[in-house]
Design an enzyme around this catalytic site. Structure first.
Site, mmCIF file in Angstrom:
data_model
loop_
_atom_site.group_PDB
_atom_site.id
_atom_site.type_symbol
_atom_site.label_atom_id
_atom_site.label_comp_id
_atom_site.label_asym_id
_atom_site.label_seq_id
_atom_site.Cartn_x
_atom_site.Cartn_y
_atom_site.Cartn_z
ATOM 1 C CG ASP A 82 -1.962 0.982 1.305
ATOM 2 O OD1 ASP A 82 -2.410 1.403 0.223
ATOM 3 O OD2 ASP A 82 -2.389 1.350 2.427
ATOM 4 C CG HIS A 83 -0.420 4.820 0.197
ATOM 5 N ND1 HIS A 83 -0.861 5.810 -0.643
ATOM 6 C CD2 HIS A 83 -1.506 4.410 0.889
ATOM 7 C CE1 HIS A 83 -2.171 5.998 -0.474
ATOM 8 N NE2 HIS A 83 -2.583 5.152 0.444
ATOM 9 C CG HIS A 180 -5.424 8.079 3.360
ATOM 10 N ND1 HIS A 180 -4.883 8.748 2.302
ATOM 11 C CD2 HIS A 180 -5.513 6.769 2.976
ATOM 12 C CE1 HIS A 180 -4.644 7.899 1.312
ATOM 13 N NE2 HIS A 180 -5.017 6.691 1.695
ATOM 14 N N GLY A 214 -8.934 5.634 1.161
ATOM 15 C CA GLY A 214 -9.610 6.480 2.152
ATOM 16 C C GLY A 214 -11.092 6.179 2.267
ATOM 17 C CB ALA A 215 -13.022 3.496 1.025
ATOM 18 C CB ILE A 257 -11.415 -0.729 4.726
ATOM 19 C CG1 ILE A 257 -12.539 -0.302 3.759
ATOM 20 C CG2 ILE A 257 -11.880 -0.603 6.188
ATOM 21 C CD1 ILE A 257 -13.730 -1.232 3.741
ATOM 22 C CB SER A 259 -9.634 4.639 9.519
ATOM 23 O OG SER A 259 -8.542 5.382 9.028
HETATM 24 P P1 13P Z 1 -8.938 4.787 5.518
HETATM 25 O O1 13P Z 1 -8.069 5.656 6.363
HETATM 26 O O2 13P Z 1 -10.170 5.509 5.091
HETATM 27 O O3 13P Z 1 -9.237 3.478 6.125
HETATM 28 O O4 13P Z 1 -8.131 4.490 4.143
HETATM 29 C C1 13P Z 1 -7.197 3.453 4.079
HETATM 30 C C2 13P Z 1 -6.405 3.489 2.829
HETATM 31 O O5 13P Z 1 -6.696 4.172 1.868
HETATM 32 C C3 13P Z 1 -5.208 2.638 2.773
HETATM 33 O O6 13P Z 1 -4.471 2.853 1.625
HETATM 34 O O1 G3H Z 2 -3.360 4.845 3.633
HETATM 35 C C1 G3H Z 2 -2.765 4.595 4.665
HETATM 36 C C2 G3H Z 2 -3.079 3.404 5.476
HETATM 37 O O2 G3H Z 2 -4.120 3.673 6.376
HETATM 38 C C3 G3H Z 2 -1.849 2.915 6.155
HETATM 39 O O3 G3H Z 2 -1.526 3.718 7.228
HETATM 40 O O4 G3H Z 2 0.859 4.251 6.816
HETATM 41 O O5 G3H Z 2 -0.147 4.470 9.112
HETATM 42 O O6 G3H Z 2 0.257 2.211 8.119
HETATM 43 P P1 G3H Z 2 -0.034 3.659 7.868
HETATM 44 ZN ZN ZN Z 3 -4.547 4.852 0.884
#
Ligand code: 13P
Ligand code: G3H
Ligand code: ZN
Length: 311
Positions: A82-83, A180, A214-215, A257, A259
């Site tokens: 992720d990212h 996010h 960010g869902a 998802i 958060s």
């Molecule tokens: P949330 O913070 O809305 O759960 O988004 C998570 C996310 O986009 C992880 O890449």
């Molecule tokens: O988009 C971000 C995710 O919620 C991951 O968060 O970088 O704090 O692990 P984190």
């Molecule tokens: Zn994200």
């Protein structure tokens, strides 16, 4: 079944008008809560690991936890970065067994984003791994990057075709108003995603899988439990689930998802400690936290994403 890529999942999701849940994992209880839920409703899954998660739990531990989930559930599971902030991180995850990576160069100028994404795609495709890229910038906090609402920007539909053609990416994350974290919209406002942008993107990239970051919907029930048990979370507001459902019925094939998992776990641990101030065995307080994650994920799969029964 070994770990899979998202290719077949997305093809079926696009045609079927549903989305796959991409849930962030950081430890064993989170992996178990998510995968037990998916198993019960027979759903395909994307488990995703951020740079921060990898630094916290270590690549090998996370890899082995996810492999254990594949063995335990028999479900098609993709393991996704992720990212990914740069080429080296993406390469390291590809070399280390991930089946999907995100290169997030969305904060860079358009041409630079294309060049970095292209480089990751070339390496990934040579190794049988798929790539998610991003155009447009979401507000909120992820890892060390904190994007203010003023610095966020919606995706420009007129850019998407050129971007996908030049990079060869396999899916595209777009910015249509999600962000996010737990504080996505101002209290008292009416959250509204920009479905007009999604429709325009869909027209320009027919059949191409779109990703929504960010869902989290930030269930008020969890915020209330946190606040009733010593927490202080003012005005936390997420994306309405019916809007996510609508996005899933359109070109959105992956919904991220994180958060909501954190809220489910934290709310139940806080409550447990309040109810049992003399307990100190982690197994006792992690059990209700894990169970809450499971229930929440099942609800997302069945009522929001629509991918139950699709494994
Ligand atoms: P949330 O913070 O809305 O759960 O988004 C998570 C996310 O986009 C992880 O890449
Ligand atoms: O988009 C971000 C995710 O919620 C991951 O968060 O970088 O704090 O692990 P984190
Ligand atoms: Zn994200």
């Amino acid at each position: 079944m070994p770990l899979v890529t998202t290719k077949e999942m997305f093809e079926k999701a696009y045609k079927g008008g549903y989305a796959i849940g991409a849930f962030n994992v950081n430890n064993m209880e989170i992996v178990q809560g998510i995968t037990e839920a998916a198993k019960e409703v027979n759903a395909p899954l994307i488990l995703q690991v951020s740079k921060g998660a990898r630094a916290y739990a270590n690549h090998t531990y996370l890899m082995k936890l996810v492999e254990a989930a594949v063995i335990e559930t028999g479900l098609p599971i993709a393991l996704h970065l992720d990212h990914g902030s740069d080429y080296e991180l993406c390469k390291s995850c590809i070399d280390g067994g991930f089946t999907s990576v995100m290169i997030d160069a969305s904060g860079k100028p358009f041409e630079e984003n294309i060049a970095i994404t292209r480089k990751v795609v070339e390496y990934a495709h040579d190794h049988g791994v798929v790539v998610e890229a991003e155009l447009g910038t979401l507000a909120g906090i992820e890892d060390e990057v904190n994007v203010s609402a003023e610095d966020s920007s919606y995706t420009r539909p007129e850019d998407v075709q050129e971007f996908v053609e030049k990079t060869g990416c396999d899916s595209l994350a777009i910015a249509i108003g999600t962000s996010h974290g737990a504080y996505k919209f101002k209290p008292g406002t009416n959250p509204q995603l920009r479905f007009d942008i999604l429709e325009e993107v869909e027209k320009r990239l027919p059949g191409f899988p779109i990703v929504l970051h960010g869902a989290s919907s930030v269930p008020q029930e969890f915020v209330n439990i946190i606040n009733a048990n010593g927490g202080k979370m003012p005005g936390a507001i997420g994306v309405p689930e019916e809007q996510l459902r609508k996005a899933a019925s359109m070109a959105v094939c992956k919904i991220n998802i994180d958060s909501d998992l954190r809220l489910a776990l934290t709310a139940n641990i806080r409550k447990y400690f309040n109810d049992h101030p003399d307990h100190f065995d982690p197994r006792q307080y992690l059990t209700p936290g894990r169970a809450a994650i499971k229930e929440m994920v099942k609800h997302k799969i069945v009522d929001v994403l629509g991918c139950d029964g699709k494994a």
